[in-house]
Scaffold this motif. Structure first.
Motif, PDB file in Angstrom:
ATOM      1  N   UNK A 213       0.630  -1.255   0.138  1.00  0.00           N
ATOM      2  CA  UNK A 213      -0.308   0.238  -0.251  1.00  0.00           C
ATOM      3  C   UNK A 213       0.893   1.178  -0.224  1.00  0.00           C
ATOM      4  N   UNK A 214       0.640   2.231  -0.835  1.00  0.00           N
ATOM      5  CA  UNK A 214       1.378   3.515  -0.930  1.00  0.00           C
ATOM      6  C   UNK A 214       0.615   4.950  -0.533  1.00  0.00           C
ATOM      7  N   UNK A 215       1.009   5.466   0.028  1.00  0.00           N
ATOM      8  CA  UNK A 215       0.492   6.779   0.506  1.00  0.00           C
ATOM      9  C   UNK A 215       0.303   7.775  -0.205  1.00  0.00           C
ATOM     10  N   UNK A 247      11.761   3.899  10.675  1.00  0.00           N
ATOM     11  CA  UNK A 247      11.066   3.712   9.784  1.00  0.00           C
ATOM     12  C   UNK A 247       9.796   4.518  10.076  1.00  0.00           C
ATOM     13  N   UNK A 248       9.410   4.626   8.890  1.00  0.00           N
ATOM     14  CA  UNK A 248       9.046   6.351   8.370  1.00  0.00           C
ATOM     15  C   UNK A 248       7.923   5.428   8.205  1.00  0.00           C
ATOM     16  N   UNK A 249       5.945   5.984   8.904  1.00  0.00           N
ATOM     17  CA  UNK A 249       5.245   5.381   8.541  1.00  0.00           C
ATOM     18  C   UNK A 249       4.325   6.140   8.154  1.00  0.00           C
ATOM     19  N   UNK A 250       3.879   5.372   6.897  1.00  0.00           N
ATOM     20  CA  UNK A 250       2.505   6.735   6.334  1.00  0.00           C
ATOM     21  C   UNK A 250       1.306   5.944   6.883  1.00  0.00           C
ATOM     22  N   UNK A 251       0.833   7.111   5.911  1.00  0.00           N
ATOM     23  CA  UNK A 251      -1.435   6.818   6.440  1.00  0.00           C
ATOM     24  C   UNK A 251      -1.336   5.587   5.839  1.00  0.00           C
ATOM     25  N   UNK A 252      -1.228   5.200   5.206  1.00  0.00           N
ATOM     26  CA  UNK A 252      -1.310   3.917   4.381  1.00  0.00           C
ATOM     27  C   UNK A 252      -1.151   2.305   5.938  1.00  0.00           C
ATOM     28  N   UNK A 254      -0.758   1.234   9.728  1.00  0.00           N
ATOM     29  CA  UNK A 254      -0.765   1.797  11.667  1.00  0.00           C
ATOM     30  C   UNK A 254       0.528   1.398  12.061  1.00  0.00           C
ATOM     31  N   UNK A 255       0.867   1.521  12.750  1.00  0.00           N
ATOM     32  CA  UNK A 255       2.411   0.871  13.372  1.00  0.00           C
ATOM     33  C   UNK A 255       1.946  -0.329  14.113  1.00  0.00           C
ATOM     34  N   UNK A 256       1.201  -0.503  14.283  1.00  0.00           N
ATOM     35  CA  UNK A 256       0.544  -2.112  14.318  1.00  0.00           C
ATOM     36  C   UNK A 256       0.751  -3.018  13.367  1.00  0.00           C
ATOM     37  N   UNK A 257       0.166  -2.063  12.518  1.00  0.00           N
ATOM     38  CA  UNK A 257       0.318  -3.316  10.692  1.00  0.00           C
ATOM     39  C   UNK A 257       1.730  -3.421  10.283  1.00  0.00           C
ATOM     40  N   UNK A 258       2.833  -2.573  10.760  1.00  0.00           N
ATOM     41  CA  UNK A 258       4.175  -2.188   9.744  1.00  0.00           C
ATOM     42  C   UNK A 258       4.840  -3.657  10.830  1.00  0.00           C
ATOM     43  N   UNK A 259       4.368  -3.385  12.038  1.00  0.00           N
ATOM     44  CA  UNK A 259       5.009  -4.583  13.113  1.00  0.00           C
ATOM     45  C   UNK A 259       5.430  -6.025  12.718  1.00  0.00           C
ATOM     46  N   UNK A 260       3.791  -6.183  12.343  1.00  0.00           N
ATOM     47  CA  UNK A 260       3.796  -6.942  11.789  1.00  0.00           C
ATOM     48  C   UNK A 260       4.223  -7.817  10.767  1.00  0.00           C
ATOM     49  N   UNK A 261       3.985  -7.237   9.582  1.00  0.00           N
ATOM     50  CA  UNK A 261       4.783  -7.777   8.243  1.00  0.00           C
ATOM     51  C   UNK A 261       6.033  -7.739   8.382  1.00  0.00           C
ATOM     52  N   UNK A 262       6.808  -6.589   9.311  1.00  0.00           N
ATOM     53  CA  UNK A 262       8.706  -6.808   9.547  1.00  0.00           C
ATOM     54  C   UNK A 262       8.499  -8.290  10.086  1.00  0.00           C
ATOM     55  N   UNK A 263       7.825  -8.577  11.179  1.00  0.00           N
ATOM     56  CA  UNK A 263       7.797  -9.555  12.384  1.00  0.00           C
ATOM     57  C   UNK A 263       7.622 -11.060  11.372  1.00  0.00           C
ATOM     58  N   UNK A 264       6.682 -11.231  10.619  1.00  0.00           N
ATOM     59  CA  UNK A 264       6.615 -12.189   9.278  1.00  0.00           C
ATOM     60  C   UNK A 264       7.998 -12.304   8.365  1.00  0.00           C
TER      61      UNK A 264
END
Length: 356
Positions: A213-215, A247-252, A254-264
């Motif tokens: 997903x791209x902001x 990690x600069x998170x965009x509005x596309x 949440x921080x929690x979603x990004x963290x889950x993708x990284x750990x996977x």
């Protein structure tokens, strides 16, 4: 109270705030000044630590509440100052002093806006004014500390210097401490399992991975490995390798979603220092944005982090001054920027909080 008097009083308050040292965690005296300024105008104030907040006179619990927020802490003056950072002087229309631009001009302008609407009986929104601490260090004892006390909030205006343009989105921030695990051994005998090599695989993933997903506002999410540390001596295969990822998170996401993708996707242990600094945004069709655009203001996505990151409600970052002047030597704000900021805040809010 008329706008001209509010403008005059606001500049006087800003000069007073500049004259008081208010580094993050040391804002008690500026909190006193703001508290006194409101109380001498017969406004009931609330205080926790160095945070001051108040509500409009005809607060109605049945109505939604708008938050007006800015901060009164400052960074420490840098070595490039040629002026006394606490001497609030005006030259060529510029009001000099530490915190004048970031974010004193915004704060006093929002205070003036609150005062302008304070005694209005026909508002469709309540107004909560919160002047808070520790923004410059993303501290725990600022806005975040008092949010539970403010009540349910519908949306927020966060005062930061944007030249009164509308920051309708702001990046979030994750700082990740990562550890790759191997097994120690003697380098000459090809023993062990080198943790650096394991880390390189994950570091390459951080470098090359593209989130799906791209902001619309910011483009792709950005990850950067910024620190790495491993090993103790030249002939020992290291058992661990530690590295840090910004990690600069965009509005596309949440921080929690990004963290889950990284750990996977990585093998290393990933520990976020915090998930507090969230990406934030407000819909382009939100009435406050529509009102601002109608007044000739432009919309953009802000690369800098503010107390917006602590809010889970729609929020708009807007205020007088220029972000490029923040933390600079001999900081200043133009007097007419503050005066115009007050008038624009009032005009932007009018169709929203009066339902017109």
């Amino acid at each position: 109270m008329g706008i001209e008097q509010l403008q005059k009083d606001s500049i006087a308050l800003l000069k007073q705030l500049i004259s008081i040292q208010s580094f993050s965690k040391e804002e008690d005296k500026t909190a006193d000044a703001i508290e006194h300024f409101l109380q001498e105008r017969n406004i009931k104030t609330n205080r926790k630590l160095n945070n001051i907040w108040a509500y409009n006179k005809y607060f109605d619990a049945a109505k939604p509440t708008l938050l007006l927020n800015s901060h009164h802490d400052t960074v420490k003056p840098n070595s490039g100052y040629t002026r006394d950072p606490y001497d609030a002087t005006v030259e060529d229309g510029k009001l000099y002093g530490l915190g004048s631009n970031d974010a004193g001009g915004c704060l006093v302008s929002l205070v003036a806006t609150f005062l302008y609407y304070y005694e209005s009986e026909d508002l469709v929104y309540n107004i909560c004014l919160a002047t808070t601490a520790e923004e410059e260090i993303s501290g725990n004892n600022g806005l975040e500390y008092v949010l539970p006390d403010l009540g349910e909030l519908e949306f927020a205006i966060v005062g930061e210097p944007t030249q009164m343009n509308l920051a309708i989105a702001e990046r979030g921030l994750l700082v990740l401490d990562c550890t790759s695990h191997g097994k120690a051994g003697h380098a000459a005998r090809e023993e062990g399992d080198n943790a650096i090599y394991k880390a390189l695989k994950d570091i390459d993933w951080f470098r090359s991975y593209r989130f799906s997903k791209v902001s619309e506002m910011f483009g792709p999410l950005k990850m950067s490995v910024t620190i790495i540390n491993s090993g103790s001596q030249h002939n020992v295969v290291p058992a661990t390798c530690n590295f840090t990822v910004d990690v600069r998170v965009t509005d596309a996401y949440t921080n929690e979603e990004v963290l889950k993708i990284i750990r996977t996707n990585v093998d290393c242990d990933v520990k976020p220092r915090s998930v507090r600094l969230k990406p934030s945004s407000i819909d382009k069709e939100h009435p406050i944005v529509v009102s601002g655009v109608a007044l000739g203001r432009t919309t953009y996505g802000s690369p800098t982090t503010s107390d917006q990151a602590l809010l889970s409600i729609p929020s708009l970052k807007v205020g007088p001054g220029d972000s490029a002047r923040s933390h600079m030597a001999d900081e200043y704000v133009y007097v007419n920027e503050v005066e115009e900021g007050i008038a624009l805040y009032i005009k932007m809010l009018e169709p929203v909080i009066k339902g017109k």
